[in-house]
Scaffold this active site. Structure first.
Site, PDB file in Angstrom:
ATOM      1  N   ASP A  73       9.523  47.073 -28.394  1.00 10.06           N
ATOM      2  CA  ASP A  73      10.667  47.149 -29.311  1.00 10.06           C
ATOM      3  C   ASP A  73      10.511  48.312 -30.288  1.00 10.06           C
ATOM      4  O   ASP A  73       9.397  48.686 -30.645  1.00 10.06           O
ATOM      5  CB  ASP A  73      10.791  45.811 -30.070  1.00 10.06           C
ATOM      6  N   LEU A  83      -3.952  46.656 -10.704  1.00  6.24           N
ATOM      7  CA  LEU A  83      -3.047  46.132 -11.737  1.00  6.24           C
ATOM      8  C   LEU A  83      -1.690  45.701 -11.157  1.00  6.24           C
ATOM      9  O   LEU A  83      -1.079  46.444 -10.386  1.00  6.24           O
ATOM     10  CB  LEU A  83      -2.794  47.221 -12.797  1.00  6.24           C
ATOM     11  N   HIS A 124      14.467  56.007 -26.244  1.00  2.00           N
ATOM     12  CA  HIS A 124      14.163  55.382 -24.956  1.00  2.00           C
ATOM     13  C   HIS A 124      13.336  56.333 -24.082  1.00  2.00           C
ATOM     14  O   HIS A 124      12.425  55.905 -23.385  1.00  2.00           O
ATOM     15  CB  HIS A 124      15.440  54.965 -24.236  1.00  2.00           C
TER      16      HIS A 124
HETATM   17  C1  IPE Z   1      13.874  42.546 -27.000  1.00  2.00           C
HETATM   18  O1  IPE Z   1      14.265  43.560 -27.860  1.00  2.00           O
HETATM   19  C2  IPE Z   1      14.222  42.915 -25.580  1.00  2.00           C
HETATM   20  C3  IPE Z   1      13.435  44.004 -25.019  1.00  2.00           C
HETATM   21  C4  IPE Z   1      12.399  44.584 -25.570  1.00  2.00           C
HETATM   22  C5  IPE Z   1      13.850  44.426 -23.711  1.00  2.00           C
HETATM   23  P1  IPE Z   1      15.679  43.531 -28.588  1.00  2.00           P
HETATM   24  O2  IPE Z   1      15.697  44.708 -29.503  1.00  2.00           O
HETATM   25  O3  IPE Z   1      16.767  43.440 -27.595  1.00  2.00           O
HETATM   26  O4  IPE Z   1      15.607  42.163 -29.387  1.00  2.00           O
HETATM   27  P2  IPE Z   1      16.294  41.684 -30.728  1.00  2.00           P
HETATM   28  O5  IPE Z   1      17.759  41.959 -30.594  1.00  2.00           O
HETATM   29  O6  IPE Z   1      15.683  42.488 -31.832  1.00  2.00           O
HETATM   30  O7  IPE Z   1      15.938  40.250 -30.842  1.00  2.00           O
HETATM   31  C1  IPE Z   2      13.491  48.462 -27.269  1.00  3.25           C
HETATM   32  O1  IPE Z   2      13.918  49.268 -28.303  1.00  3.25           O
HETATM   33  C2  IPE Z   2      14.039  48.884 -25.940  1.00  3.25           C
HETATM   34  C3  IPE Z   2      15.015  47.974 -25.342  1.00  3.25           C
HETATM   35  C4  IPE Z   2      15.415  46.832 -25.825  1.00  3.25           C
HETATM   36  C5  IPE Z   2      15.600  48.382 -24.084  1.00  3.25           C
HETATM   37  P1  IPE Z   2      15.298  49.016 -29.025  1.00  3.25           P
HETATM   38  O2  IPE Z   2      16.346  49.798 -28.323  1.00  3.25           O
HETATM   39  O3  IPE Z   2      15.568  47.572 -29.175  1.00  3.25           O
HETATM   40  O4  IPE Z   2      15.001  49.678 -30.444  1.00  3.25           O
HETATM   41  P2  IPE Z   2      15.405  49.109 -31.880  1.00  3.25           P
HETATM   42  O5  IPE Z   2      14.916  47.698 -31.939  1.00  3.25           O
HETATM   43  O6  IPE Z   2      16.883  49.198 -31.969  1.00  3.25           O
HETATM   44  O7  IPE Z   2      14.695  50.009 -32.834  1.00  3.25           O
HETATM   45 MG    MG Z   3      15.142  46.207 -30.620  1.00  4.21          MG
END
Ligand code: IPE
Ligand code: IPE
Ligand code: MG
Length: 240
Positions: A14, A125, A31
């Site tokens: 995240d 792995l 990303h």
């Molecule tokens: C959790 O992250 C899902 C992934 C890492 C794929 P999100 O950014 O979607 O989760 P929330 O919205 O903060 O709970």
């Molecule tokens: C995690 O990073 C990646 C995915 C959920 C695909 P985010 O895109 O949720 O990044 P934040 O949480 O908005 O910073």
């Molecule tokens: Mg996120």
């Protein structure tokens, strides 16, 4: 460090969006940077001989994001698999994916299928990607299969227990995570592996996913190794 390594590490990757925002960049750049982090962490797990690494890449809730961002995530994923297939084979990595894969775009499903096939004989792995994954959907999907089996008299109601139920989950055949890591400081599970993390040790780091590196992984493992795992008993027990 080498003793008592987790057999299965699961990571909620995240913070890509925030990483980009802090730099005045579009989320998409976050990303892209996140993919580099995936490579680093996979390499570290190979070097440490961790048996299973599960990465949460796209949740069933992530369809709520703007179409453009979803499209880019799908493209990045497919490009990543295409680029890394040789390296996966070189490092003896077996690729697998969990989630409602049938709902993913065709080009992603095809690429997933190819990668799974091409690495199926590898014994190192297990790199497991959670895609269009939701812990609740997984439990519902397992329940439907069990009910179908009971209806067709292939299984009795009495045969439903924790062990047999687990076999209907997407993660059949892989051990529950010993260590669950979440980056970017959020103290929540976000519908990840609800069944499997019942006794996982949880480590949350403030580092954003694109900044997460080998030393952060090592720190999380050391934290895991310092915990006393009691599984409900009064003193430490080691579990298979
Ligand atoms: C959790 O992250 C899902 C992934 C890492 C794929 P999100 O950014 O979607 O989760 P929330 O919205 O903060 O709970
Ligand atoms: C995690 O990073 C990646 C995915 C959920 C695909 P985010 O895109 O949720 O990044 P934040 O949480 O908005 O910073
Ligand atoms: Mg996120």
């Amino acid at each position: 460090m080498e003793n008592n390594l987790p057999k299965h590490i699961a990571i909620i990757m995240d913070g890509n969006g925030r990483w980009a925002k802090h730099r005045g960049l579009p989320r998409t750049m976050g990303h892209r940077a996140g993919i580099k982090s995936v490579r680093r962490v996979v390499e570290a797990c190979v070097a440490m001989k961790i048996p299973v690494l599960t990465l949460y890449a796209f949740s069933v809730e992530n369809w709520k994001r703007p179409k453009k961002e979803i499209g880019l995530l799908m493209r990045l994923l497919s490009e990543f698999l295409e680029k890394e297939i040789d390296e996966m084979n070189e490092h003896n990595i077996r690729f697998m994916a969990i989630g409602r894969l049938e709902e993913l775009p065709d080009f992603v499903r095809e690429r997933l299928w190819k990668t799974i096939q091409a690495t199926s004989q590898n014994t190192g792995l297990v790199l497991n990607l959670a895609l269009n994954y939701g812990g609740r959907s997984e439990i519902i999907d397992a329940t439907k299969k069990i009910v179908q089996n009971v209806k067709e008299a292939k299984m009795s109601v009495d045969a439903i227990n924790e062990e047999s139920f687990s076999k209907f989950l997407y993660t059949d055949g892989i051990p529950d995570p010993d260590l669950l890591i979440r980056t970017s400081g959020e103290m929540r599970i976000s519908n990840f592996l609800l069944w499997q993390i019942s006794y996982s040790e949880i480590v949350v780091t403030k580092k954003l996913w694109p900044d997460f590196d080998r030393s952060d992984l090592e720190k999380a493992i050391q934290e895991f190794q310092s915990r006393e795992r009691r599984f409900g008993a009064t003193e430490a027990i080691s579990r298979k």
